[in-house]
Design a protein around this motif. Structure first.
Motif, short mmCIF file in Angstrom:
data_model
loop_
_atom_site.label_atom_id
_atom_site.label_comp_id
_atom_site.label_asym_id
_atom_site.label_seq_id
_atom_site.Cartn_x
_atom_site.Cartn_y
_atom_site.Cartn_z
N LYS A 318 0.77 -1.15 0.13
CA LYS A 318 0.09 0.06 -0.03
C LYS A 318 0.75 1.28 0.02
O LYS A 318 0.35 2.05 -0.41
N GLU A 319 1.96 0.87 0.36
CA GLU A 319 2.79 2.26 0.60
C GLU A 319 3.89 2.47 -0.62
O GLU A 319 4.28 3.78 -0.75
N ARG A 320 4.45 1.66 -1.14
CA ARG A 320 5.82 1.37 -2.02
C ARG A 320 4.97 1.75 -3.47
O ARG A 320 4.21 1.35 -4.06
N LEU A 321 5.46 2.92 -3.87
CA LEU A 321 5.16 3.43 -5.25
C LEU A 321 6.10 3.00 -6.36
O LEU A 321 7.29 2.97 -6.24
N GLN A 322 5.37 2.48 -7.34
CA GLN A 322 6.21 1.72 -8.53
C GLN A 322 5.39 1.56 -9.70
O GLN A 322 4.50 0.81 -9.67
N GLY A 323 5.65 2.14 -10.81
CA GLY A 323 4.77 1.86 -11.85
C GLY A 323 3.38 2.63 -11.95
O GLY A 323 2.87 3.23 -11.00
N ARG A 324 2.79 2.28 -12.97
CA ARG A 324 1.18 2.70 -13.26
C ARG A 324 0.46 1.49 -13.41
O ARG A 324 0.95 0.64 -13.81
N ALA A 329 -3.44 5.24 -14.51
CA ALA A 329 -3.01 5.91 -13.32
C ALA A 329 -4.24 5.68 -12.30
O ALA A 329 -5.28 6.18 -12.54
N LYS A 330 -3.82 5.32 -10.99
CA LYS A 330 -4.79 5.13 -10.06
C LYS A 330 -4.69 6.24 -9.19
O LYS A 330 -5.90 6.64 -8.65
N GLN A 331 -3.68 6.56 -8.89
CA GLN A 331 -3.51 7.82 -8.00
C GLN A 331 -2.44 9.00 -8.91
O GLN A 331 -1.24 9.13 -8.59
N PRO A 332 -2.99 9.76 -9.81
CA PRO A 332 -2.27 10.54 -10.63
C PRO A 332 -1.62 11.58 -10.16
O PRO A 332 -0.60 12.26 -10.74
N GLU A 333 -2.16 11.99 -8.75
CA GLU A 333 -1.47 12.82 -8.20
C GLU A 333 -0.03 12.67 -7.74
O GLU A 333 0.89 13.53 -7.08
N LEU A 334 0.11 11.55 -7.48
CA LEU A 334 1.52 10.71 -7.05
C LEU A 334 2.41 10.67 -8.25
O LEU A 334 1.90 10.48 -9.35
N SER A 335 3.56 10.29 -7.86
CA SER A 335 4.75 10.00 -8.91
C SER A 335 4.33 8.49 -9.44
O SER A 335 4.98 8.27 -10.58
N ALA A 336 3.93 7.65 -9.00
CA ALA A 336 3.58 6.44 -9.37
C ALA A 336 2.34 5.68 -8.38
O ALA A 336 2.17 6.50 -7.52
N ASP A 337 1.90 4.98 -8.86
CA ASP A 337 0.95 3.97 -8.27
C ASP A 337 1.46 3.14 -6.98
O ASP A 337 2.60 2.64 -7.35
N PRO A 338 0.58 2.97 -5.81
CA PRO A 338 1.35 1.75 -5.03
C PRO A 338 1.14 0.62 -5.76
O PRO A 338 0.22 0.28 -6.58
N ILE A 339 2.19 -0.31 -5.31
CA ILE A 339 2.16 -1.73 -5.81
C ILE A 339 0.96 -2.33 -5.92
O ILE A 339 0.71 -3.45 -6.60
N ILE A 340 0.06 -2.12 -4.88
CA ILE A 340 -1.06 -3.19 -4.80
C ILE A 340 -2.04 -2.89 -5.74
O ILE A 340 -3.06 -3.78 -5.74
N VAL A 341 -1.84 -2.19 -6.80
CA VAL A 341 -2.88 -2.00 -8.03
C VAL A 341 -2.10 -3.07 -8.84
O VAL A 341 -3.18 -3.45 -9.75
N HIS A 342 -1.17 -3.56 -8.73
CA HIS A 342 -0.66 -4.52 -9.86
C HIS A 342 -1.37 -5.73 -9.88
O HIS A 342 -1.30 -6.47 -8.61
#
Length: 598
Positions: A318-324, A329-342
């Protein structure tokens, strides 16, 4: 970061709802323990696990145990934590009130064990071995030994061990050499060396009580010549206080892959004074009272590791940002999405989650049988419970620990490179989980026990309570008007049919060639365990549908239950069919090479 909060809502579900209609409940012995009281016990245990034990898990692993001048020292904070644990009455939770215990059911005790094992597996071994030792003493020792030792062991003032393994013999106990010579006063002098003794020595309790397998001078060879002896570290005085040191010495502590805060000792007995427990040359049966208790508890250790590995991986995902996200994009306001989206991360998290929920439910079913076996007033129910416990003990021990090892590795994979370094603490779960597949009888031995003893004994009688329960539920729910429930039931019915066919195939082949049973054993154990988990997920889904239909509250929990059940039936249960195809091939390719070709 190691993350753990006891999954209290799911624990309450398996304790109060999941098996409310089975024959193992409603025991008069436990009528005074209301649901509210049991829930309060679980909530307080969760606090102790989170606030007292979890903070010592990583630091205890880092520091480890040390041997100083013949005395084992546990890591910083363990003594204070053990005192808090003992003073809170947690050491005596399920013990008999006759010896100072609180007499709670095993169903609750196993849930508390799960919390302790999840938050600090190394710590759990100290009270865990003691509980097993008290079980053997209570079941087989003379009354004077019970009165002298059980009250202080049940309270946690003294701890216990079991001393089986010697350097030259592990599983094959018929080879052990430790000897016991009778004395005129009724005691024995025990001499020999034991290795791999969990909680063999430490600074947590005033005394350590060893249960030692040894041979009498006139004992027959092999396992029929083994007796069991109680050998204390310190000899108690007549008033119960600590007396002189017995001739029991720690020859060393093992430097292990994991469980570094649990003292695994080499113990030397040199004319050590001890007392016979049970009958001469019947020690193995007495020790197995403890061993079978410990095997179920080792399964719960696996469940605990599974749960903390899952929770830690979820927190990181939930915390680690990596890729889209692949769909945008699930959270476009961030530099990347949290890996839980993958999807592949979800695959790992869901696998860990259903392993934990399935093992918790299956463990609770076995725990209900443990209670019924001991306390039901109906002899037929007791007999069925005994058969069910016999069948499920190797399954709980082996399946839960195999899945724990898988879950721990999935947690590391979720963390990626950060999981492989010590900083985040998840690599400890891999190391700690690994021993659970080995000790108290390797998982291969558990599988052989299942197919060689439990499946074959009394014309398959031990299989019947399990088979009847699964068959009845499938037949009932395949007719359900709810399409999802009927689909789940149909999937379970198909895999249950494969299990039945596999059972008959193994039994037929084994009559001609025992190696065929051995070749199929491990896959068969997993297959049976997966079908058992499927039974619990189907019951859970049925209950969730009913609760949602009633609008009886906690809709989020029951909706999630349906989602985890769907993942199990879609992604996990189909393994049983694959296992059927594997077992069907027989032993030929496995046994084809001569030993020298390896």
């Amino acid at each position: 970061m190691q993350t753990y909060n006891a999954p209290l809502r799911d624990m309450r579900f398996v304790l109060h709802e999941l098996f409310a209609d089975d024959e193992f409940g409603g025991l008069e012995k436990f009528e005074e323990f209301t649901p509210d009281l049991l829930d309060a016990v679980l909530e307080e245990a969760a606090r102790v696990a989170r606030d007292v034990l979890l903070p010592l898990n990583a630091s205890g692993d880092e520091e480890g145990c040390v041997l100083e001048n013949g005395v084992v020292r546990t890591p910083k904070g363990f003594k204070q934590a053990y005192d808090t644990f003992r003073e809170g009455g947690w050491a005596s939770l399920a013990s008999d009130p006759e010896w100072g215990g609180q007499g709670l059911p095993e169903t609750v005790n196993k849930l508390v064990e799960e919390m302790i094992c999840a938050s600090n597996l190394s710590f759990s071994l100290y009270p865990g071995l003691t509980h097993g030792a008290t079980t053997a003493i209570e079941g087989h020792a003379a009354e004077d030994l019970k009165r002298a030792y059980l009250p202080k062991m049940v309270s946690g003032e003294w701890s216990g061990t079991m001393c089986l393994t010697e350097a030259h013999c592990g599983t094959d106990l018929g080879l052990l050499r430790t000897k016991a010579v009778p004395q005129e006063d009724g005691s024995y002098k025990v001499t020999g060396s034991k290795i791999f003794i969990s909680a063999g020595d430490h600074d947590l309790t005033d005394n350590v009580i060893h249960l030692v397998l040894a041979r009498l001078p006139d004992a027959p060879a092999g396992v029929k010549g083994i007796s069991l002896f109680l050998v204390p570290k310190y000899l108690p005085k007549d008033d119960g206080t600590i007396g002189p040191r017995n001739n029991v010495a720690v020859a060393g502590i093992e430097h292990k892959m994991g469980l570094k805060a649990s003292a695994t000792c080499q113990i030397a007995f040199d004319d050590s004074i001890g007392w016979l427990v049970g009958q001469p040359n019947k020690g193995l049966a007495a020790m197995f009272t403890m061993m079978n208790t410990e095997r179920v508890s080792v399964g719960i250790q696996g469940l605990g590791i599974n749960e903390i590995a899952y929770q830690s991986a979820v927190a990181y995902a939930k915390e680690r940002l990596q890729g889209r996200a692949l769909g945008g994009a699930k959270q476009p306001e961030l530099s990347a999405d949290p890996i839980i989206v993958h999807p592949d991360v979800r695959r790992m998290l869901m696998t860990m989650r259903v392993y934990a929920e399935g093992c918790r439910a299956l463990g609770q079913w076995a725990s209900r049988a443990l209670d019924a076996e001991k306390h039901s007033k109906d002899p037929e129910v007791r007999a069925r419970a005994t058969d069910f416990v016999a069948l499920m003990t190797p399954v709980v021990k082996a399946l839960f620990t195999d899945l724990a090892s898988e879950a721990a590795n999935l947690a590391v994979q979720t963390y990626g490179g950060h999981g492989y370094i010590r900083e985040h603490g998840v690599e400890q779960f891999v190391r700690d989980a690994r021993i659970t597949q080995i000790y108290e009888g390797t998982n291969g031995i558990q599988a052989l026990d299942l197919v060689g003893r439990k499946m074959a004994a009394n014309m398959g009688r031990a299989m019947r309570p399990f088979f009847h329960a699964v068959s009845a539920l499938c037949e009932d729910l395949t007719k359900s008007q709810d399409p999802q429930i009927s689909a789940f039931a149909g999937a379970l019915m198909q895999n249950f049919g494969a299990l039945q066919l596999t059972t008959a195939t193994i039994a037929r082949k084994a009559m001609k060639d025992p190696e065929e049973a051995g070749a199929a054993a491990s896959e068969y154990l997993r297959m049976l365990g997966l079908v058992g988990m499927g039974y619990t997920f189907l019951k859970a889904a049925q209950i969730a549908k009913a609760r949602l239909g009633e609008g009886s509250g906690d809709a989020d929990f029951y909706t999630t239950k349906l989602a985890t059940a769907a993942f199990f039936f879609d992604r996990i249960l189909p393994q049983a069919t694959t296992l059927f195809l594997t077992i069907k091939t027989g032993k030929a390719s496995m046994m084809a090479l001569p030993a020298e070709a390896f």
